[in-house]
Design a protein around this motif. Structure first.
Motif, short mmCIF file in Angstrom:
data_model
loop_
_atom_site.label_atom_id
_atom_site.label_comp_id
_atom_site.label_asym_id
_atom_site.label_seq_id
_atom_site.Cartn_x
_atom_site.Cartn_y
_atom_site.Cartn_z
N THR A 227 5.71 48.08 85.66
CA THR A 227 6.01 49.34 86.34
C THR A 227 7.52 49.48 86.51
OG1 THR A 227 5.78 48.26 88.50
CG2 THR A 227 3.82 49.33 87.58
N PRO A 228 8.02 50.70 86.61
CA PRO A 228 9.47 50.90 86.78
C PRO A 228 9.96 50.28 88.08
CG PRO A 228 8.37 52.96 86.16
CD PRO A 228 7.29 51.98 86.49
N THR A 229 11.11 49.63 88.01
CA THR A 229 11.66 48.99 89.21
C THR A 229 12.76 49.82 89.86
OG1 THR A 229 13.28 47.76 87.90
CG2 THR A 229 11.14 46.71 88.30
N GLY A 230 13.33 50.75 89.10
CA GLY A 230 14.37 51.60 89.67
C GLY A 230 15.60 50.84 90.12
N GLY A 231 15.91 49.74 89.45
CA GLY A 231 17.10 48.97 89.80
C GLY A 231 16.96 48.15 91.06
N THR A 232 15.70 47.86 91.47
CA THR A 232 15.50 47.10 92.70
C THR A 232 15.82 45.61 92.53
OG1 THR A 232 13.15 46.77 92.15
CG2 THR A 232 13.71 48.66 93.55
N GLY A 233 15.94 45.14 91.29
CA GLY A 233 16.19 43.72 91.06
C GLY A 233 17.47 43.25 91.73
N ARG A 234 18.55 44.00 91.55
CA ARG A 234 19.83 43.60 92.16
C ARG A 234 19.76 43.67 93.68
NH1 ARG A 234 21.38 46.75 87.79
NH2 ARG A 234 21.59 48.59 89.13
N ILE A 235 19.05 44.68 94.19
CA ILE A 235 18.92 44.80 95.65
C ILE A 235 18.10 43.64 96.20
CG2 ILE A 235 18.04 46.26 97.52
CD1 ILE A 235 18.45 48.66 95.68
N ALA A 236 17.00 43.30 95.51
CA ALA A 236 16.16 42.18 95.96
C ALA A 236 16.94 40.87 95.94
CB ALA A 236 14.93 42.08 95.06
N LEU A 237 17.72 40.66 94.88
CA LEU A 237 18.52 39.43 94.77
C LEU A 237 19.56 39.37 95.89
CD1 LEU A 237 18.98 36.92 93.02
CD2 LEU A 237 20.65 38.25 91.71
N ALA A 238 20.20 40.50 96.17
CA ALA A 238 21.21 40.53 97.23
C ALA A 238 20.59 40.23 98.59
CB ALA A 238 21.91 41.89 97.25
N TRP A 239 19.42 40.82 98.85
CA TRP A 239 18.72 40.57 100.12
C TRP A 239 18.37 39.09 100.24
CZ3 TRP A 239 18.29 42.73 104.60
CH2 TRP A 239 18.30 44.12 104.75
N CYS A 240 17.81 38.51 99.19
CA CYS A 240 17.36 37.11 99.25
C CYS A 240 18.53 36.15 99.43
CB CYS A 240 16.57 36.75 97.99
SG CYS A 240 14.95 37.54 97.88
N VAL A 241 19.61 36.36 98.66
CA VAL A 241 20.78 35.49 98.77
C VAL A 241 21.41 35.62 100.15
CG1 VAL A 241 23.10 35.04 97.90
CG2 VAL A 241 21.22 35.43 96.29
N GLY A 242 21.58 36.85 100.61
CA GLY A 242 22.17 37.08 101.92
C GLY A 242 21.33 36.46 103.03
N LEU A 243 20.02 36.65 102.95
CA LEU A 243 19.13 36.08 103.97
C LEU A 243 19.14 34.56 103.93
CD1 LEU A 243 17.03 36.62 106.19
CD2 LEU A 243 15.27 36.70 104.40
N LEU A 244 19.20 34.00 102.72
CA LEU A 244 19.23 32.54 102.58
C LEU A 244 20.50 31.96 103.19
CD1 LEU A 244 18.20 29.84 101.52
CD2 LEU A 244 19.16 30.43 99.27
N VAL A 245 21.66 32.55 102.87
CA VAL A 245 22.93 32.05 103.40
C VAL A 245 22.95 32.15 104.92
CG1 VAL A 245 25.41 32.45 103.48
CG2 VAL A 245 24.21 32.53 101.29
N CYS A 246 22.56 33.31 105.45
CA CYS A 246 22.57 33.50 106.90
C CYS A 246 21.57 32.57 107.60
CB CYS A 246 22.26 34.95 107.24
SG CYS A 246 23.53 36.14 106.73
N SER A 247 20.38 32.43 107.02
CA SER A 247 19.34 31.61 107.64
C SER A 247 19.72 30.14 107.62
CB SER A 247 18.01 31.81 106.92
OG SER A 247 17.57 33.15 107.01
N PHE A 248 20.23 29.66 106.47
CA PHE A 248 20.64 28.26 106.37
C PHE A 248 21.76 27.94 107.35
CE2 PHE A 248 23.62 25.15 104.63
CZ PHE A 248 22.79 24.03 104.54
N THR A 249 22.77 28.80 107.36
CA THR A 249 23.92 28.57 108.25
C THR A 249 23.50 28.58 109.72
OG1 THR A 249 25.36 29.62 106.62
CG2 THR A 249 26.23 29.36 108.85
N SER A 250 22.68 29.57 110.07
CA SER A 250 22.25 29.70 111.46
C SER A 250 21.36 28.54 111.88
CB SER A 250 21.50 31.02 111.66
OG SER A 250 22.33 32.13 111.36
N ALA A 251 20.42 28.16 111.02
CA ALA A 251 19.50 27.06 111.36
C ALA A 251 20.26 25.76 111.55
CB ALA A 251 18.44 26.91 110.27
N ALA A 252 21.20 25.47 110.65
CA ALA A 252 21.98 24.23 110.77
C ALA A 252 22.84 24.24 112.03
CB ALA A 252 22.87 24.06 109.53
N TRP A 253 23.46 25.37 112.34
CA TRP A 253 24.29 25.45 113.54
C TRP A 253 23.45 25.32 114.80
CZ3 TRP A 253 24.57 29.11 117.55
CH2 TRP A 253 25.67 28.97 118.40
N LEU A 254 22.32 26.02 114.85
CA LEU A 254 21.46 25.95 116.03
C LEU A 254 20.91 24.54 116.24
CD1 LEU A 254 19.49 29.29 115.53
CD2 LEU A 254 21.05 28.77 117.43
#
Length: 261
Positions: A227-254
């Motif tokens: 099915t057409p993705t409408g360019g969501t691949g880059r958005i999905a990748l950005a969300w996942c990478v951003g969430l991973l970096v923020c979650s890892f950093t926050s979890a380790a600090w906490l």
């Protein structure tokens, strides 16, 4: 610092992480009901939507092909939520105090829980996809498409697991960890997992289109079913990478903050 010291520190870090990963995996095997529920609940949801609601929902394609990517992400949410409860149990049961008396790197504790979460999600997702195929799911993805979808899902699971680990660190009890992780289980319902977002009221569609689950689902759906993705691949990748970096950093600090003497 000498090269030997650097190599010794790296070896110790890997050894500590492997030890805690082994512990978390063994605990997961003993707590089989958590694994079973992370498989059974998505299967029940898939059966409910395919066999009960599917005939009344028009998505422009076979409904099972539409809904399976959403069920996969729902499955990963259940698996990650159990990570929050496992971490909270360690934090409140005295286990962390015992580990602090040993020469173990603090990061290894959370790494063990997150890696065990990824392993659980791999197993549960495989079972869910197999059941979906038995129910009539017919993806037309190439090997490259499957690999890209698997890579995105792995990144998403890692991000969600580290987020759950952070929630487990701040939770005051296992029960409160379960409550805090509720958002991970609820968010897929406010996405394109089960119905197209253009069928929703405008205010709800704005939420659904601008949260991380929808672009991940649309990308996985496009890779597996064409099915057409409408360019969501880059958005999905950005969300996942951003969430991973923020979650890892926050979890380790906490974790460092809460375990500091």
């Amino acid at each position: 610092m000498t090269t030997t010291a650097v190599h010794g520190g790296a070896r110790n870090a890997v050894s500590d992480s492997l030890t805690m990963i082994g512990r978390s995996v063994r605990l997961g095997r003993r707590n089989a009901d958590t694994l079973v529920m992370s498989i059974v609940l998505p299967l029940l949801m898939m059966s409910l939507f395919v066999y009960v609601f599917g005939g009344a929902i028009d998505t422009g394609t076979r409904y099972i092909n539409y809904v399976v990517p959403g069920i996969i992400l729902l499955c990963t949410g259940y698996g990650a939520a159990s990570t929050a409860m496992s971490v909270a149990h360690d934090m409140t049961s005295g286990m962390i105090d015992r580990l602090r008396s040993l020469p173990i790197r603090s990061s290894a504790v959370l790494t063990g829980h997150v890696t065990a979460s990824v392993a659980r999600n791999l197993l549960s997702t495989t079972v869910v996809v197999g059941a979906a195929v038995a129910m009539g799911f017919r993806p037309n993805a190439t090997i490259t498409d499957w690999m890209q979808a698997a890579g995105l899902l792995l990144l998403y699971v890692l991000a969600l697991s580290w987020l759950a680990a952070g929630l487990g660190v701040i939770a005051k009890s296992v029960e409160s960890a379960s409550t805090l992780s509720f958002l991970m289980l609820f968010l897929p319902y406010l996405s394109s997992a089960f119905v197209p977002t253009d069928t929703m009221p405008s205010f709800l569609r704005a939420v659904s289109d601008n949260q991380p689950i929808t672009p991940v689902i649309e990308t996985v759906r496009g890779l597996l079913t064409g099915t057409p993705t409408g360019g969501t691949g880059r958005i999905a990748l950005a969300w996942c990478v951003g969430l991973l970096v923020c979650s890892f950093t926050s979890a380790a600090w906490l974790y460092r903050r809460r375990t500091r003497r």
